[in-house]
Design a protein around this motif. Structure first.
Motif, mmCIF file in Angstrom:
data_model
loop_
_atom_site.group_PDB
_atom_site.id
_atom_site.type_symbol
_atom_site.label_atom_id
_atom_site.label_comp_id
_atom_site.label_asym_id
_atom_site.label_seq_id
_atom_site.Cartn_x
_atom_site.Cartn_y
_atom_site.Cartn_z
ATOM 1 N N ILE A 80 4.228 10.772 0.366
ATOM 2 C CA ILE A 80 5.022 12.019 -0.245
ATOM 3 C C ILE A 80 6.787 11.903 -0.281
ATOM 4 N N PRO A 81 7.234 11.572 0.601
ATOM 5 C CA PRO A 81 8.719 11.305 0.640
ATOM 6 C C PRO A 81 9.242 10.736 -0.604
ATOM 7 N N GLY A 82 8.606 9.584 -1.000
ATOM 8 C CA GLY A 82 9.046 8.998 -2.348
ATOM 9 C C GLY A 82 8.841 9.830 -3.534
ATOM 10 N N VAL A 83 7.664 10.622 -3.584
ATOM 11 C CA VAL A 83 7.526 11.181 -4.591
ATOM 12 C C VAL A 83 8.488 12.578 -4.648
ATOM 13 N N ARG A 84 8.691 13.154 -3.501
ATOM 14 C CA ARG A 84 9.490 14.225 -3.503
ATOM 15 C C ARG A 84 10.991 13.869 -4.091
ATOM 16 N N LEU A 99 7.771 9.516 -14.437
ATOM 17 C CA LEU A 99 6.449 8.518 -14.095
ATOM 18 C C LEU A 99 7.079 7.562 -12.983
ATOM 19 N N MET A 100 6.380 7.455 -11.894
ATOM 20 C CA MET A 100 6.589 6.745 -11.077
ATOM 21 C C MET A 100 5.540 5.585 -10.905
ATOM 22 N N VAL A 101 5.869 4.161 -10.748
ATOM 23 C CA VAL A 101 5.267 3.003 -10.762
ATOM 24 C C VAL A 101 5.419 2.360 -9.440
ATOM 25 N N THR A 102 4.403 1.796 -8.993
ATOM 26 C CA THR A 102 4.398 0.688 -7.834
ATOM 27 C C THR A 102 3.332 -0.173 -8.015
ATOM 28 N N LYS A 103 3.358 -1.313 -7.268
ATOM 29 C CA LYS A 103 2.547 -2.361 -7.380
ATOM 30 C C LYS A 103 1.188 -2.048 -6.270
ATOM 31 N N LYS A 104 1.414 -1.270 -5.487
ATOM 32 C CA LYS A 104 0.359 -1.177 -4.374
ATOM 33 C C LYS A 104 -0.661 0.198 -4.723
ATOM 34 N N GLY A 105 -0.049 1.315 -4.776
ATOM 35 C CA GLY A 105 -0.807 2.597 -4.750
ATOM 36 C C GLY A 105 0.037 3.733 -4.210
ATOM 37 N N PHE A 106 -0.865 4.987 -4.301
ATOM 38 C CA PHE A 106 -0.326 6.069 -3.634
ATOM 39 C C PHE A 106 -1.186 6.789 -2.593
ATOM 40 N N ALA A 110 0.566 12.099 -1.593
ATOM 41 C CA ALA A 110 1.441 11.702 -2.778
ATOM 42 C C ALA A 110 0.994 11.927 -4.095
ATOM 43 N N ILE A 111 -0.123 11.732 -4.351
ATOM 44 C CA ILE A 111 -0.946 11.948 -5.648
ATOM 45 C C ILE A 111 -0.866 13.469 -5.884
ATOM 46 N N ASP A 112 -1.263 14.190 -4.685
ATOM 47 C CA ASP A 112 -1.221 15.733 -4.873
ATOM 48 C C ASP A 112 0.116 16.363 -5.179
ATOM 49 N N GLU A 113 1.130 15.712 -4.491
ATOM 50 C CA GLU A 113 2.577 15.950 -4.715
ATOM 51 C C GLU A 113 3.009 15.726 -6.272
ATOM 52 N N ALA A 114 2.787 14.523 -6.434
ATOM 53 C CA ALA A 114 3.094 14.386 -8.193
ATOM 54 C C ALA A 114 2.303 15.409 -9.089
#
Length: 175
Positions: A80-84, A99-106, A110-114
């Motif tokens: 969540i903090p990264g998305v917020r 658009l937020m990208v990462t190599k691992k996942g969420f 964090a998905i709910d927040e996004a």
């Protein structure tokens, strides 16, 4: 390698992927000219400066469309903090899609927040062999190819009567 260097390498990778996607869509006539920039400085409505990892924009039907991409090169799921933080960064900038990208996942949170902040999430990483499990990996082709016929030797035989009439001598191979 410093965390800045690792993050920059991941941004380079994401930029390459997005350039390829945008180029392909541009070739198909789906969108017009696209401007893509790295570490773009944008001022919010309040005048606060923000840096966008990757920024691209295009105009479609006279309307400017802009996308801010935040790259998170984490070895764990983004929470969540990264998305917020990203949502806050772009919320005060008009007409900017996040658009937020990462190599691992969420994480689920964090998905709910996004979703609540209208930010798209995407995993972009190098492919792994296990990505192909359950899919066609190898095609073996066995072909029998026959070359066209070719001449290996020529042994001419002449009709003796015809050859003598045409002036050939008896010393040549005549039948």
């Amino acid at each position: 390698m410093s965390s800045y260097g690792v993050g920059k390498d991941y941004e380079d990778f994401v930029e390459t992927v997005y350039k390829a996607i945008l180029e392909a869509e541009n070739r198909n006539g789906q969108i017009g000219h696209v401007t893509l920039e790295r570490r773009k400085k944008i001022k919010s409505k309040s005048g606060t400066p923000s840096e966008i990892d990757i920024y691209w924009e295009y105009t479609l039907a006279g309307i400017k469309n802009a996308v801010a991409i935040e790259c998170r090169n984490y070895n764990k799921n983004v929470d969540i903090p990264g998305v917020r933080d990203f949502a806050r960064k772009i919320s005060d900038i008009s007409g900017l899609k996040g658009l937020m990208v990462t190599k691992k996942g969420f994480s689920k949170n964090a998905i709910d927040e996004a979703t609540a902040d209208n930010i798209d999430l995407l995993v972009i990483r190098e492919q792994k062999d296990e990505d192909w499990d359950g899919y066609l990996k190898t095609i073996n082709v066995r072909m029998h190819i026959q070359q066209p016929p070719r001449t290996l030797a020529i042994s001419p035989r002449l009709n003796k009567k015809w050859a003598l009439e045409k002036g050939y001598s008896d010393g040549e191979q005549l039948q």
